[in-house]
Every structure is written in structure tokens, then in C-alpha cells.
Design an enzyme around this catalytic site. Sequence first.
Site, PDB file in Angstrom:
ATOM      1  N   ALA A   1       8.290 103.990 -78.010  1.00 49.85           N
ATOM      2  CA  ALA A   1       8.294 105.271 -78.725  1.00 49.85           C
ATOM      3  C   ALA A   1       6.936 105.613 -79.311  1.00 49.85           C
ATOM      4  O   ALA A   1       6.846 106.307 -80.326  1.00 49.85           O
ATOM      5  CB  ALA A   1       9.338 105.224 -79.834  1.00 49.85           C
TER       6      ALA A   1
ATOM      7  N   ASN B   1       9.854  97.647 -82.992  1.00 48.32           N
ATOM      8  CA  ASN B   1       9.369  96.946 -81.810  1.00 48.32           C
ATOM      9  C   ASN B   1       7.993  97.433 -81.366  1.00 48.32           C
ATOM     10  O   ASN B   1       7.227  96.691 -80.750  1.00 48.32           O
ATOM     11  CB  ASN B   1      10.372  97.101 -80.657  1.00 48.32           C
ATOM     12  CG  ASN B   1      11.462  96.047 -80.695  1.00 48.32           C
ATOM     13  OD1 ASN B   1      11.210  94.861 -80.564  1.00 48.32           O
ATOM     14  ND2 ASN B   1      12.689  96.486 -80.910  1.00 48.32           N
TER      15      ASN B   1
ATOM     16  N   HIS C   1       5.439 107.699 -85.773  1.00 42.31           N
ATOM     17  CA  HIS C   1       4.542 106.550 -85.625  1.00 42.31           C
ATOM     18  C   HIS C   1       3.103 107.048 -85.551  1.00 42.31           C
ATOM     19  O   HIS C   1       2.760 107.842 -84.670  1.00 42.31           O
ATOM     20  CB  HIS C   1       4.842 105.759 -84.352  1.00 42.31           C
ATOM     21  CG  HIS C   1       6.207 105.156 -84.308  1.00 42.31           C
ATOM     22  ND1 HIS C   1       6.636 104.220 -85.225  1.00 42.31           N
ATOM     23  CD2 HIS C   1       7.237 105.348 -83.462  1.00 42.31           C
ATOM     24  CE1 HIS C   1       7.880 103.863 -84.946  1.00 42.31           C
ATOM     25  NE2 HIS C   1       8.261 104.543 -83.879  1.00 42.31           N
TER      26      HIS C   1
END
Length: 268
Positions: free
Chosen positions: A121, A189, A219
Site C-alpha cells: 500500500a 507491513n 503512508h
Amino acid sequence: MRITIVGCGSIGSRLAKAADDMEEVKRIYLVDIRKDLADNVAASLRKAIVVDSVEDELYHCDLVIEASSQAAAKEVAPKVVARGVDIMIMSVGSLVDDDYRNTLFQSAKEHEAKIFIPTGALCGVDGLRSASCDEIDSVELITTKGPKSLAGVQYLVDKGIEVDKIKEKTVIYLGPAREAVKIFPKNINVAATVSLLGLGFDRTKVTIVLDPAATSNSHELRFEGKFGKAVAHTFNVPEADNPKTSHLAALAAISALKRICRNEWIGV
């Protein structure tokens, strides 16, 4: 190509559906500790059958895709590469243990098996991969998520943090990636991927922010080195059936499978 998908949750089921539409994929083997989930996915596909374990079809399988959990990845990956079969690992946090990771990579090398780790992602990892060919000074990942994405995390429960009661942006973790991927096994992750590409688990700085107003999983990747400086900010739509997972993570797995099947490596 024949593939085995371990885990029929949000990412695994979406990946199975995409694989079912790929002409390069001839057979899909599905594995899940909840056989009912695997049965439901298989029933909606043309090429899929349910098997009891990964080992059942390893001799007929070209690629195993782990889309389950860190624990499942640690159990499955050594068995797969020891048979010389390629594996795609979605639960990248399973590689945080240095001894385990080094042993797994060495076994893959000895048995001529490939280990694929999708970008997940997070955008910008291509630049980090290139920058790591020279000196890198710092790598930082800042992740912002809403309460639903962080609900039930044992680390927060132990600290008495009730995510639904937080009313403003709050930093709930600040530290090395090594600890982050251990205590947030289903949420971060991408920090493991960044660590493997850059400065490692101990020198990669991770900040996790809980924002009650967040409508996306955010992110922000920052890194500096001899190449210069880079910032990549990704605002992810969460999966409808699993807010802990970003939709882009599933798309990254599908994209990786297409590249592997077609042996096309644009932007590698």
C-alpha cells in the site's frame, strides 16, 4: 501457471478472482484454516479448488502466494522454497527476524526459488530501491490511520488506549520499524518492505498516528541519501470488508502476479 493462495480473506479472495481471469493461470489451489471461506471463494471461480495444505499440491504448483498472516508466512515459506517453488509474501513483517530471514533467503537461493514481495500500500519504494544502491542517510515512514484500522490492536489495549475515544490526532507509536512490525502485525507491513529495501529494521524510523477524522490510510515515505531527497505520500482507500487493509495492497498483489505470469518487468 498453477498457483496456490494461502488465506482467503480480503486480499486472498480478491487476488483469486483476478487470477481466475488471467489466461496464464491454469489452476488455483486455495488454502485457509477456515475451510468455509476457501469453499465460498472457490465456488465463485472457474479454476479454483480447495486443498487442505500447501504441501498437497507443491509438486504441481509454480507459485505460492501467502495472503494470511505473519505466523502463516513463517510456517509456509520455508516449506515452499525448500521444494524449489517460488513464493509471494504479503505479510512482510514475518521477515523481521534476522536469523529466520537469512535462512529463508539462503534456502531459496540453494533451491533456485524466487521470493517476491509486492510494493503493498505504499508508493515510492521504487525510488528507495534505486537509492539504496548508494549511501542512504535516513528513511522515515509516517503512517496515519483511523480508529477502525487500529481497533483491537493488543499493544494499544495493553496501554489502555481506547481508539474510539481519541478526539484529535495522536501519535501512538514512534520508534524503529523492528518493533512496529511486531506490535502492529496487521497494520504496518509496509514498514518491513521499506526496511528491507533501505537501512534495515533498526535504522528505519516509524511514526504511527491515530486520526479520528481520517478517511484513508495514509503512508508518507521520506528518505535522503547521496541521490538527494524524496517524499512519497500515499492516501489509501481501505478495503470495504477489512479497514486494516488498504485497497492498493490488493492491487499491488494483482499487479505483481501479472508481471510474474507474463514475465514483464517494466519499471523494475
